[in-house]
Structure formats: structure tokens, C-alpha cells
Write a protein that holds these residues in place. Sequence first.
Motif, PDB file in Angstrom:
ATOM      1  N   LYS A   1       0.996  -1.101  -0.232  1.00  0.00           N
ATOM      2  CA  LYS A   1      -0.233   0.270  -0.146  1.00  0.00           C
ATOM      3  C   LYS A   1       1.198   1.896   0.417  1.00  0.00           C
ATOM      4  N   PHE A   2       1.801   1.386   0.377  1.00  0.00           N
ATOM      5  CA  PHE A   2       2.479   2.320   0.414  1.00  0.00           C
ATOM      6  C   PHE A   2       3.363   2.952  -0.373  1.00  0.00           C
ATOM      7  N   LEU A   3       3.777   1.980  -0.877  1.00  0.00           N
ATOM      8  CA  LEU A   3       4.893   2.091  -2.116  1.00  0.00           C
ATOM      9  C   LEU A   3       3.314   2.854  -3.330  1.00  0.00           C
ATOM     10  N   ALA A   4       1.840   1.898  -3.614  1.00  0.00           N
ATOM     11  CA  ALA A   4       1.523   2.059  -4.112  1.00  0.00           C
ATOM     12  C   ALA A   4       0.536   3.835  -3.880  1.00  0.00           C
ATOM     13  N   LEU A   5       0.575   4.054  -3.223  1.00  0.00           N
ATOM     14  CA  LEU A   5       0.425   5.437  -3.090  1.00  0.00           C
ATOM     15  C   LEU A   5       1.313   6.188  -3.304  1.00  0.00           C
TER      16      LEU A   5
ATOM     17  N   LEU B   1       1.517  17.174   2.848  1.00  0.00           N
ATOM     18  CA  LEU B   1       2.635  17.053   2.701  1.00  0.00           C
ATOM     19  C   LEU B   1       3.170  16.373   3.632  1.00  0.00           C
ATOM     20  N   ALA B   2       3.524  18.109   4.484  1.00  0.00           N
ATOM     21  CA  ALA B   2       5.043  17.701   5.738  1.00  0.00           C
ATOM     22  C   ALA B   2       4.242  17.658   7.055  1.00  0.00           C
ATOM     23  N   GLU B   3       2.440  17.081   6.935  1.00  0.00           N
ATOM     24  CA  GLU B   3       2.606  16.024   8.060  1.00  0.00           C
ATOM     25  C   GLU B   3       3.234  15.075   7.153  1.00  0.00           C
ATOM     26  N   ILE B   4       2.705  14.118   6.228  1.00  0.00           N
ATOM     27  CA  ILE B   4       3.111  12.516   6.588  1.00  0.00           C
ATOM     28  C   ILE B   4       5.048  12.541   6.310  1.00  0.00           C
ATOM     29  N   ASN B   5       5.503  13.198   5.767  1.00  0.00           N
ATOM     30  CA  ASN B   5       6.570  14.073   6.228  1.00  0.00           C
ATOM     31  C   ASN B   5       7.275  13.783   7.554  1.00  0.00           C
ATOM     32  N   ARG B   6       7.079  14.218   8.249  1.00  0.00           N
ATOM     33  CA  ARG B   6       7.076  14.135   9.620  1.00  0.00           C
ATOM     34  C   ARG B   6       7.073  12.873  10.034  1.00  0.00           C
TER      35      ARG B   6
ATOM     36  N   GLU C   1      -0.548  10.558  18.779  1.00  0.00           N
ATOM     37  CA  GLU C   1      -0.033  11.749  18.690  1.00  0.00           C
ATOM     38  C   GLU C   1      -0.474  12.619  17.061  1.00  0.00           C
ATOM     39  N   ILE C   2       0.900  12.442  16.617  1.00  0.00           N
ATOM     40  CA  ILE C   2       1.149  12.942  15.692  1.00  0.00           C
ATOM     41  C   ILE C   2       0.168  12.656  14.739  1.00  0.00           C
ATOM     42  N   GLU C   3      -0.042  11.754  14.606  1.00  0.00           N
ATOM     43  CA  GLU C   3      -1.590  10.604  13.330  1.00  0.00           C
ATOM     44  C   GLU C   3      -2.552  11.366  13.761  1.00  0.00           C
ATOM     45  N   GLN C   4      -2.910  11.336  15.406  1.00  0.00           N
ATOM     46  CA  GLN C   4      -4.879  11.705  15.727  1.00  0.00           C
ATOM     47  C   GLN C   4      -4.499  13.365  14.593  1.00  0.00           C
ATOM     48  N   THR C   5      -3.521  13.547  15.455  1.00  0.00           N
ATOM     49  CA  THR C   5      -3.305  15.558  14.750  1.00  0.00           C
ATOM     50  C   THR C   5      -3.401  15.883  13.713  1.00  0.00           C
ATOM     51  N   SER C   6      -2.931  14.387  12.888  1.00  0.00           N
ATOM     52  CA  SER C   6      -3.039  15.148  11.712  1.00  0.00           C
ATOM     53  C   SER C   6      -4.103  14.634  10.648  1.00  0.00           C
ATOM     54  N   ARG C   7      -4.180  13.134  11.052  1.00  0.00           N
ATOM     55  CA  ARG C   7      -6.351  13.517  11.328  1.00  0.00           C
ATOM     56  C   ARG C   7      -6.911  14.672  11.407  1.00  0.00           C
ATOM     57  N   ALA C   8      -6.958  14.760  12.323  1.00  0.00           N
ATOM     58  CA  ALA C   8      -7.843  16.153  13.255  1.00  0.00           C
ATOM     59  C   ALA C   8      -7.302  17.603  11.994  1.00  0.00           C
ATOM     60  N   ASN C   9      -6.492  18.001  11.436  1.00  0.00           N
ATOM     61  CA  ASN C   9      -5.852  18.756  10.763  1.00  0.00           C
ATOM     62  C   ASN C   9      -6.731  18.434   9.634  1.00  0.00           C
ATOM     63  N   HIS C  10      -6.469  17.689   9.294  1.00  0.00           N
ATOM     64  CA  HIS C  10      -6.994  16.895   7.669  1.00  0.00           C
ATOM     65  C   HIS C  10      -8.252  17.588   7.547  1.00  0.00           C
TER      66      HIS C  10
ATOM     67  N   GLN D   1      -6.481   8.708   0.585  1.00  0.00           N
ATOM     68  CA  GLN D   1      -5.327   8.347   0.460  1.00  0.00           C
ATOM     69  C   GLN D   1      -4.144   8.980   1.807  1.00  0.00           C
ATOM     70  N   HIS D   2      -4.545  10.310   2.200  1.00  0.00           N
ATOM     71  CA  HIS D   2      -4.306  10.917   3.470  1.00  0.00           C
ATOM     72  C   HIS D   2      -4.113  10.218   4.225  1.00  0.00           C
ATOM     73  N   LEU D   3      -5.552   9.859   4.627  1.00  0.00           N
ATOM     74  CA  LEU D   3      -5.881   8.916   5.580  1.00  0.00           C
ATOM     75  C   LEU D   3      -5.582   7.384   5.680  1.00  0.00           C
ATOM     76  N   GLU D   4      -5.605   6.967   4.525  1.00  0.00           N
ATOM     77  CA  GLU D   4      -4.424   5.473   4.070  1.00  0.00           C
ATOM     78  C   GLU D   4      -2.873   5.734   4.932  1.00  0.00           C
ATOM     79  N   MET D   5      -2.033   6.661   4.105  1.00  0.00           N
ATOM     80  CA  MET D   5      -0.942   6.659   4.466  1.00  0.00           C
ATOM     81  C   MET D   5      -0.335   6.936   5.524  1.00  0.00           C
ATOM     82  N   ILE D   6      -1.388   8.244   5.796  1.00  0.00           N
ATOM     83  CA  ILE D   6      -0.528   8.452   7.657  1.00  0.00           C
ATOM     84  C   ILE D   6      -1.138   6.885   8.417  1.00  0.00           C
ATOM     85  N   ALA D   7      -1.836   6.049   8.219  1.00  0.00           N
ATOM     86  CA  ALA D   7      -2.695   4.907   8.670  1.00  0.00           C
ATOM     87  C   ALA D   7      -1.666   3.968   8.853  1.00  0.00           C
TER      88      ALA D   7
END
Length: 558
Positions: free
Chosen positions: A427-431, A447-452, A488-497, A514-520
Motif C-alpha cells: 500500500k505504501f509504495l502504491a500510494l 505533505l509536511a505531516e506525512i513527511n514528519r 498523537e502526531i497521526e491523530q493530530t494530522s487526521r484532525a487537521n486534515h 490517500q492521506h488517511l491511508e498513508m498516515i494509518a
Amino acid sequence: MLIHLTKARAGRATVTILSFLIQLTSGAMLLLFSVRFMRIGIERLWSTQIHESLSDHSSTLRNLLKGTGLGFLMQGATVVMLMTASLAGTGSIPILSAAIVALGADMGSALAVQFLHLPISALGPLAILAGASLYLRSNDPRHRNMGRTLLGLGLIFLSLSIIRDSVAPLGNMPWTSAVVTYLNRDPVTAALAGLVLTFLMHSSVAAVLTAVAFSAHAGLGSFAGLAFMLGCNLGSALLPVWLLKYENERSKAVALSIAILRCCAAGVLVLLLALAQGRVEIPALLPAEQMILTGHLAFNFLLLLCAPICTRICALLEQRIKDGHHHASSDLPKEMTEDSALAFPAIKKQVSGMLDIAAMMLEEGASPAPDVEAIAAMEKRMNAALVSVRQCYAGLPVGNEQELDSIRQIVEFAIRVERCGDVLAGKFLALQLAHRRGEFKFSEEGLAEINRIIDAVRKAIILAQETAWTGSLPVAQQLVVHKQNVAEIEQTSRANHLARLRRGNLTSLASSNQHLEMIADLKEMNSKFATIGYAVMEQHGRLKKSRIKNASSHSSPS
């Protein structure tokens, strides 16, 4: 009477030589201990900042400056080399970045030699007084580590005074003149002597400072002094290669790239000195000891200018590693399945290799142009390694239950690491590929949240590798805390999204799935890497059984 007099003189000479060797060796050992003592204080004070500064993709100039600063701060380049090679081995930083930092560390080491030779040794007693007071009387860990650092610096100055005092009588010894004459006549032998001394001391800083003290009292010539200095640099290039001989290919590539560059440069200069011996006169503009110091600084500055050559060497070594991955074997020796005492470290080594592969898969998948074939090959190696681990575990004889339980925990962790490999290759590579093809676009904030979170997973791999190999409770606790922080970072990213969606951000809306799948996916992998931390904490009685079971069940693959 003459025979007795001769024996008495021989006895006094023997005692003098033994006294010299004991004093010189004790001074060198105190120097090595002092540098290590000081370095531990620095690492405990600023370890996190140091590792974080090395985790980004900086320019060549910034990496050279970072390396120079670290080499000076750590009072030596070898420890910086080992640190960066370890990070490159896990895939946290590219091989090239690690090599450039290590190249800069050699310059920092040369500056440290210049600093320690300055006439400021009177500060030594003051540093010992202040450092010992902080170290012995303070209960604050930060103050104690600051005291350790100051105390280490003071002990360095004390050790240098011992070395200088030990070599002072050399000028009056009858054999010194013959040895110095031979070294002055043969620069190659002088270079070999510097190489051997560096290996014995495990420190080019200690070796160069000893050479400076020796040349000040023994009349070492300019040619021999420069050759001895180049030998010390040869030793400092080859020493990390030897120290990293059991590490993975990426770690060894960092040390090998610097060793190739330094050995070629130093070897050519030693050859030129040998050819110039007796034909060219070096003007005695500086004393021999100052010639060594200046030459050491100039040589390492010259190597900084060779950074583009180092880049080419790293590229060749990295390509060689990629080519070798197709032929690598993951099988454990058969005899490992017959002895649980051998199986445990063998399986841990295999799991460490699986974490190396996971780090490389993450690095390749997060790169601007992921190599699908390379990731597929790495996944096959990951699967083969897990098969090897399972076969070894299945073939173990019935033995000590506690020992077998420890092995079982590391095998369960290997299963989770392999699962992370599936996610990275799936999944990660496909995304990532779909994102590179332009099928969707992340918002700048997303993108900044994903890179973090990707950076956080890199850190989790490093901590997991250290925890799995050493069973260190402090590192395990750090890994578990890191896992909670990432959650907590993932939860914050989801809330920000979701907040961006409410504001009508069309880019976020188009790439929401795609964003939600990537951070999950990243959070899942981070959680699986953290399970070894829970296991180690349970072994030390720092975790309730219900907690470890719950953590394991949430992170286990279905």
C-alpha cells in the motif's frame, strides 16, 4: 669491574625504557579515557539534537560543516564515523550524506588537535575542579553530564602533560638518536609507525599529539614528521573499516568511501615524500612539531575539497550494494538450530538485518523516484530472512523455558517486521507511485505531516534495532514513548486534515482517502516496530502482562 659497570648501565637503561613506556602508555590511556568520558557527557546532553541534525537531506556544504562541528565537539572523527555509518546502515540517512559528514569530522578532529596543543593547559585544573564539583555533588542529570564534560576536558589536558613529560627525557637516551636518524632517512617507515600508533591508541588525535610531543624532544625531521602525520591519517581511515567489519554493507560503505579517499591521498603524499627525500630541502620555517600540526590541518582541509570525488565513490559503492542484493543469502548456518545459546544472537542478528531492509525500503519508497524492482527484491530478502528465523526457531531443542521465551519474543517481533515490509512494498509504495504519477496531490500541510511521520518511523527503526540487539531498558522505554508520540502526531494530522476539508480545501478533498491511508499505514508500521520495546519492558518487570498482550494483539498481523 668493567663488566659490573656495563651491567649496571644496561640495567639503568632498561629501567629508563620501562619507565618511559609505562608513563607514555599511562598518559595515552588517560587521554583515551578522558576523551571517552567527555564524549559520554556530550552524547547524553545533546544526543537527540545530534541525531536529528543528521536525519535530514542537507547540502554537501552543510553536511561538511555539521561533520566539522561534531568532530571538534567529540574530540575525534572515529566516533562520528561510527555514528553516521550506523544511521546509514539503518537507512535513516543516505550513504553519501553519512560519508560527507564523516569527511567533515576529520577536519573537526584536526581542529581539535590544534586546540589541545594551545598553551591553555592551565585551564585543566580549573576544568577538573568545576567538572568534578558538578559531577559529584549535583543530583540533576543534566548538571552531572555537564560536569562529566568539563571533567573530561580537564583530564585531557592532564593526560597531555603526562605524555609531554614522559617523552622529555628521550633526547638524552642513547637509542633515540639511531631511531630518529632511521625515521628521518625513511619516510615510509615513519608513516607505518604513525599508522601502527593510531591503531594501538584507537585515536588519531592521541597519535598525532604523541607524535608532536615526540618530535619536540627527539629531533624528528620535517620529512619524517610529515610522513608520521600522514601515517596517523592512514590509520584513522582504516580503523573505522576494521571496527565496522561485522556491520551491514551500507555501514561499511560509509567507512570504505572515506578510507579509499584518505588512503589514496595520504599514500600519494607519502610516496612523494619518499621520492623527495635527499633531493629536495624543506625550509625550516617552522619547528618540527608545528610542521606536523600545520600539515595535519592542511591535509584534512585538502580532503574537504575532494568532496566531489567522495560523491563518485559513494555512488559506485551504493550501486555495488544494490547489485549484490540480488545474490544475498538469508540462511542461518545449520548448527545454529542445535544450540539455543548460539541461536539467540544469530536470530537477533537476522532480525537486525530485517530492520536494515525495512529502513532501506522506507528510504527507497519515500524517494522522488522509487525503484519498484529494488523494493521487490528487498521484500524477497525480508521474506527469506523470516523463513530462516522460523526454521531456526522450529529446530531448537527443548531447553530452558525462560531462554526459549526470550527467543520466541524476538521471533514474534521478526514476524511484525516482515509485515512492515509487506506494507512498504504494498500500500505504501502504491500510494507513493500514484502520487509521483500525479494521480492526486497532497496539500502542502498534509505533505509536511506525512513527511514528519516518515521521519518518526525512521527513528523508530533505529530505536527498535538498538532495543532488539541490546535489550536496553532505557532505549525500550524511549521506543514506547516514541510510539505514543507518533500516535498523537497521526491523530493530530487526521484532525487537521478534517479541518482542511471543513474549510473547503479542494486539494485535501481530492486526496482525502490517500492521506488517511498513508498516515494509518505509517502509524501501523511504527506500532509494530515498538512492540519489541513493550517486550523488553515486560522482561524487566516494568509492564503489566495485560498491557503487553493488548499491545501485541493490536499490532499483530491478521
